[in-house]
Design an enzyme around this catalytic site. Structure first.
Site, PDB file in Angstrom:
ATOM      1  N   GLU A  43       0.856  -1.185   0.000  1.00  0.00           N
ATOM      2  CA  GLU A  43       0.000   0.000   0.000  1.00  0.00           C
ATOM      3  C   GLU A  43       0.895   1.240   0.000  1.00  0.00           C
ATOM      4  O   GLU A  43       1.970   1.222   0.616  1.00  0.00           O
ATOM      5  CB  GLU A  43      -0.871   0.010   1.270  1.00  0.00           C
ATOM      6  CG  GLU A  43      -1.933   1.094   1.278  1.00  0.00           C
ATOM      7  CD  GLU A  43      -2.684   1.182   2.615  1.00  0.00           C
ATOM      8  OE1 GLU A  43      -2.107   0.810   3.655  1.00  0.00           O
ATOM      9  OE2 GLU A  43      -3.833   1.623   2.613  1.00  0.00           O
ATOM     10  N   LYS A 113     -10.396   0.405  -1.628  1.00  0.00           N
ATOM     11  CA  LYS A 113     -10.440   0.029  -0.207  1.00  0.00           C
ATOM     12  C   LYS A 113     -11.753   0.476   0.448  1.00  0.00           C
ATOM     13  O   LYS A 113     -12.105   1.659   0.376  1.00  0.00           O
ATOM     14  CB  LYS A 113      -9.244   0.691   0.491  1.00  0.00           C
ATOM     15  CG  LYS A 113      -9.004   0.283   1.932  1.00  0.00           C
ATOM     16  CD  LYS A 113      -7.817   1.108   2.493  1.00  0.00           C
ATOM     17  CE  LYS A 113      -7.359   0.632   3.855  1.00  0.00           C
ATOM     18  NZ  LYS A 113      -6.383   1.570   4.468  1.00  0.00           N
ATOM     19  N   CYS A 156      -4.600  -3.562   3.389  1.00  0.00           N
ATOM     20  CA  CYS A 156      -4.208  -3.118   4.728  1.00  0.00           C
ATOM     21  C   CYS A 156      -5.256  -3.317   5.836  1.00  0.00           C
ATOM     22  O   CYS A 156      -5.491  -4.442   6.270  1.00  0.00           O
ATOM     23  CB  CYS A 156      -3.764  -1.655   4.646  1.00  0.00           C
ATOM     24  SG  CYS A 156      -2.770  -1.099   6.040  1.00  0.00           S
TER      25      CYS A 156
HETATM   26  O1  LIG Z   1       0.403   5.544   7.694  1.00  0.00           O
HETATM   27  C1  LIG Z   1       0.419   6.001   6.559  1.00  0.00           C
HETATM   28  O2  LIG Z   1       0.905   7.112   6.255  1.00  0.00           O
HETATM   29  C2  LIG Z   1      -0.142   5.218   5.468  1.00  0.00           C
HETATM   30  N1  LIG Z   1      -1.126   4.313   5.915  1.00  0.00           N
HETATM   31  C3  LIG Z   1      -2.193   4.152   5.180  1.00  0.00           C
HETATM   32  O3  LIG Z   1      -2.314   4.741   4.144  1.00  0.00           O
HETATM   33  C4  LIG Z   1      -3.297   3.263   5.636  1.00  0.00           C
HETATM   34  C5  LIG Z   1      -4.477   4.155   5.859  1.00  0.00           C
HETATM   35  S1  LIG Z   1      -4.103   5.516   6.950  1.00  0.00           S
HETATM   36  N2  LIG Z   1      -2.921   2.561   6.811  1.00  0.00           N
HETATM   37  C6  LIG Z   1      -3.638   1.562   7.337  1.00  0.00           C
HETATM   38  O4  LIG Z   1      -4.694   1.162   6.843  1.00  0.00           O
HETATM   39  C7  LIG Z   1      -3.016   0.991   8.589  1.00  0.00           C
HETATM   40  C8  LIG Z   1      -3.811  -0.077   9.259  1.00  0.00           C
HETATM   41  C9  LIG Z   1      -3.164  -0.453  10.534  1.00  0.00           C
HETATM   42  O5  LIG Z   1      -2.054  -0.109  10.822  1.00  0.00           O
HETATM   43  C10 LIG Z   1      -3.902  -1.293  11.485  1.00  0.00           C
HETATM   44  O6  LIG Z   1      -4.989  -1.840  11.131  1.00  0.00           O
HETATM   45  O7  LIG Z   1      -3.416  -1.450  12.613  1.00  0.00           O
END
Ligand SMILES: O=C(O)CNC(=O)[C@H](CS)NC(=O)CCC(=O)C(=O)O
Length: 269
Positions: A43, A113, A156
């Site tokens: 991702e 997503k 993710c």
């Molecule tokens: O952090 C960033 O800059 C990039 N991350 C993302 O783009 C995405 C959406 S904010 N991260 C997740 O979905 C983490 C899930 C997760 O960590 C969990 O389910 O514990």
């Protein structure tokens, strides 16, 4: 479906589109040299930065990323999953989109997503993915590849919602993609357990490309890109440095596990 080598790529993507694409190309080449025929990128592989920057550069990121996936798949004659990049959807928002392309550069499957990461992580970081991302509304697709098997997509945070993977396995999925940018804090306790659970309960291979390390500011991700077999055994673990986790996907192993543990056949609901 035949036996083949799959790769889960691990990156430390930065707020720099061209740099990330060039890093991704190098890691794909590394995987190809080791025989990979199916390769997944994590991702945010093409851009990981502040939400405003992601939005501002949205159309450039979308265009360049899609072009990159198609030309790179063609150049290396490989099936490639781009595990989540922003595609503008109007109203100042993007969809977090995963794209699967074949060795001729054709699009095979696309997924937006559906579960957005709006979470205050106890380490002090606050995530509000929905501020910039519009949630997809459709279940992810399963692409039926005669050679590589039935490939199910997800992204993710989806990994915390088992009903999505049950849907994929009901549709015939044999390999589940979970490209991720898991936070370092949640990842250390949850990442491996969740991936193993999705593999075991669906008797599927899981290919989980990942982000690792420090990207900008206080954004730290967990790493450990991995490939897990349908019995829940970790076949490859990318550790915490950028690189490639490789493993063989074997139809005979899939059939063996599904004979030994026929839980999919015993579903009641
Ligand atoms: O952090 C960033 O800059 C990039 N991350 C993302 O783009 C995405 C959406 S904010 N991260 C997740 O979905 C983490 C899930 C997760 O960590 C969990 O389910 O514990």
């Amino acid at each position: 479906m035949k036996s083949y080598t799959a790769a889960a790529i691990q990156m430390t993507s930065l707020p720099d589109l061209q740099k990330n694409l060039s890093e991704a190309r190098d890691l794909i080449e590394l995987a190809i040299r080791q025989g990979a025929e199916l390769i997944g990128l994590p991702e945010n592989f093409s851009f990981m930065g502040e939400e405003e920057d992601k939005l501002m550069q949205g159309s450039e990121i979308a265009e360049e990323t899609e072009k990159f996936l198609k030309t790179t798949a063609q150049r290396f004659q490989v099936t490639l999953l781009g595990g989540g990049f922003p595609v503008p959807k109007g109203e100042g928002k993007v969809c977090n989109t995963a794209l699967l392309v074949d060795p001729t550069g054709q699009e095979l499957a696309r997924y937006e997503k559906v579960h957005l990461f709006d979470v205050n992580v106890p380490d002090g970081n606050t995530y509000c993915e929905s501020a910039t991302v519009k949630a997809g509304t459709d279940f992810p697709p399963v692409y039926n590849s005669p050679e590589l098997g039935q490939l199910g997509l997800s992204v993710c945070y989806d990994v915390r919602f088992p009903e999505l993977y049950r849907h994929l396995s009901k549709q015939g999925a044999e390999v589940l993609f979970v490209p991720a940018a898991f936070t370092a804090y949640t990842g250390k306790d949850h990442w491996e357990v969740l991936l193993k659970a999705r593999a075991i309960e669906n008797t599927c291979y899981v290919i989980a490309p990942a982000q690792t390390g420090c990207h900008y500011g206080r954004r730290h991700t967990h790493g450990h890109a991995m490939i897990i077999d349908p019995w829940g055994m970790i076949l490859a673990d990318g550790g915490d440095q950028p690189g490639v986790a490789l493993a063989d996907i074997e139809p005979t192993r899939l059939q063996q596990v599904r004979r030994q543990m026929p839980s999919l056949k015993h579903r009641v609901f």
